[in-house]
Design an enzyme around this catalytic site. Structure first.
Site, PDB file in Angstrom:
ATOM      1  N   GLU A 210       1.138   1.683   2.526  1.00  0.00           N
ATOM      2  CA  GLU A 210       2.589   1.773   2.667  1.00  0.00           C
ATOM      3  C   GLU A 210       3.000   3.171   2.210  1.00  0.00           C
ATOM      4  OE1 GLU A 210       4.337  -0.336   4.155  1.00  0.00           O
ATOM      5  OE2 GLU A 210       2.987  -2.048   4.239  1.00  0.00           O
ATOM      6  N   CYS A 244      11.273   4.880  -0.418  1.00  0.00           N
ATOM      7  CA  CYS A 244      10.461   5.299   0.733  1.00  0.00           C
ATOM      8  C   CYS A 244      11.200   5.155   2.051  1.00  0.00           C
ATOM      9  CB  CYS A 244       9.142   4.525   0.763  1.00  0.00           C
ATOM     10  SG  CYS A 244       9.338   2.740   0.859  1.00  0.00           S
TER      11      CYS A 244
END
Length: 456
Positions: A210, A244
């Site tokens: 990720e 993110c």
């Protein structure tokens, strides 16, 4: 560097006993995890305040509440997910039955980042537990209070051979990666993701990465500007932009740029006040190194809003930069801070070409009322996931798998996606013994002719 082979072997020995494969065992572990989180709720908020200056509201919303909902959803559906799944057999396998058995990998290594140090450690752990794995958590050394509390919570309530927390710096991660585990789940930057994948390749260990990237936010000329500004300001500046999936930059249509920027400045003031630094409520930058990296960007373009920063508190107020081009330093890598560059466009196709010329982003956000514009962007740009007329919110849905594509990541999780990512799907064909189809064997007369009747 410490050798972690003994810990991994302990977990592997425990896994082979088969206890974690019992769905009741998994559900009890998830229930215990939920109770532990609730029990330490205030301690968690205090730790996050110490490490990142997170407010209790942000800490609960983004680090605690989201996990409680994830556990609730998982417990509701786990029995169904864990059952063998019947699938059809083709006509060539007449007489057989086909099933897919979800099975755990074994020992999972979860390496968590510092920006959401509790949520991004526990969210994948929920999937690992649900799928029936043992797990080793490696939290970030940049958030020491939260990491220490996480270690205490796990060690006091779960046996080390089942779930364990290993604290330490990058050398600790390297030592863990030198050992053979059965699955690696990593959340972090693209450069470190490449190191993780290289280490995993030595043992052919499957991975989920990720990562991140420069996530665009497109504001078209027909957007609801007031609502767009408010939702973009919230999505960008929550956790001081250290998210993110935060909008990394805005592409705004030139016809409405000035009006949009006016609304954006007003939304920032309404959400964070006239002086976010003086208020002491705004999340700080995690370290002096990151603070220094970010403040260099403040010289790019022109400051439309904000720009003040304080080294002593490691705080940078919500900032908007104008007159930005792709040549500016702020546009070269993911910003990961409360600085929002604004670019403008006239031609939609030209703007799309600029975005697609760069690495595939983790997220993308579109603000427009036009389904035609929405569909054109969605069909033209590859990205992990995103929102239409909102930001970040897709991350919170257990029904939407979350992950990247290309340089923004490999694999997806949340909800059933978390169970799936930590499960191997074992395919089984159960053949009948009541009869045997002779045409499958080469010594049958006209075997090929008969095979072709079924396979055309």
């Amino acid at each position: 560097m410490e050798n972690y082979a003994d810990l991994i072997q302990k977990q592997r020995n425990f896994f082979t006993q088969g206890k974690t494969k019992d769905v009741t065992f998994r559900m009890e572990a998830l229930g215990k995890l939920r109770s532990v989180i609730k029990q330490h709720e205030q301690e968690l908020m205090d730790a996050l305040k110490t490490d990142l200056n997170k407010s209790e509201f942000d800490a609960y919303l983004t680090e605690i509440g989201i996990l409680l909902e994830e556990i609730r959803f998982t417990l509701k559906h786990l029995k169904k997910w864990a059952k063998p799944r019947k699938v059809k057999s083709s006509i060539a396998q007449f007489g057989s039955k086909s099933c897919i058995y979800p099975e755990p990998y074994g020992v999972a290594l979860i390496i968590a980042p510092w920006n959401y140090p509790f949520q991004l450690a526990i969210a994948p752990l929920i999937g690992a537990i649900a799928a029936g794995n043992c797990a080793i958590l490696k939290p970030s050394e940049l958030t020491p209070r939260t990491s220490a509390l996480l270690s205490k919570m796990i060690s006091n309530h779960f046996p080390q051979e089942y779930i364990s927390v290993v604290e330490g710096n990058a050398e600790t991660s390297t030592a863990l990666l030198n050992e053979k585990v059965d699955y690696i789940f990593f959340t972090g930057s693209v450069p470190v993701g490449k190191i993780i994948m290289e280490a995993a390749s030595r043992h052919l260990t499957p991975v989920t990465l990720e990562l991140g990237g420069k996530s665009p936010c497109i504001v078209h000329e027909d957007a609801n500007l007031k609502l767009a500004a408010k939702r973009i300001a919230w999505g960008k500046y929550i956790n001081a932009g250290q998210t993110c999936v935060a909008p990394d930059y805005i592409y705004v249509h030139s016809r409405i740029k000035d009006e949009f920027l006016k609304e954006l400045k007003q939304s920032i003031q309404e959400l964070y006040g006239e002086n976010p630094i003086a208020s002491g409520q705004f999340t700080r930058i995690v370290s002096e190194k990151h603070f220094g990296r970010l403040t260099k960007f403040l010289t790019n373009g022109t400051t439309v809003h904000g720009g003040r920063h304080d080294l002593s508190s490691l705080t940078i107020e919500p900032t908007v930069l104008g007159h930005i081009t792709w040549a500016d330093e702020v546009m070269q890598d993911e910003i990961f801070g409360p600085i929002l560059p604004v670019l403008e466009y006239d031609d939609l196709s030209g703007m799309i070409s600029e975005v697609t010329a760069r690495p595939k982003p983790l997220a993308l956000y579109i603000f427009t009322e036009s389904e035609g514009v929405q569909n054109q962007i969605l069909s033209s740009i590859s990205f992990g996931g995103g929102c239409i007329n909102d930001t970040v919110y897709h991350l919170s849905s257990p029904y939407l798998p979350f992950g990247g594509v290309g340089e923004s990541g490999i694999g997806a999780y949340h909800g059933k996606g978390s169970f799936d990512v930590f499960s191997h799907e074992k395919s089984i064909l159960k053949q009948t013994t009541r009869f045997d189809l002779p045409f499958r064997y080469p010594n049958t007369k006209n075997a090929l002719k008969k095979v072709k009747l079924f396979i055309k």
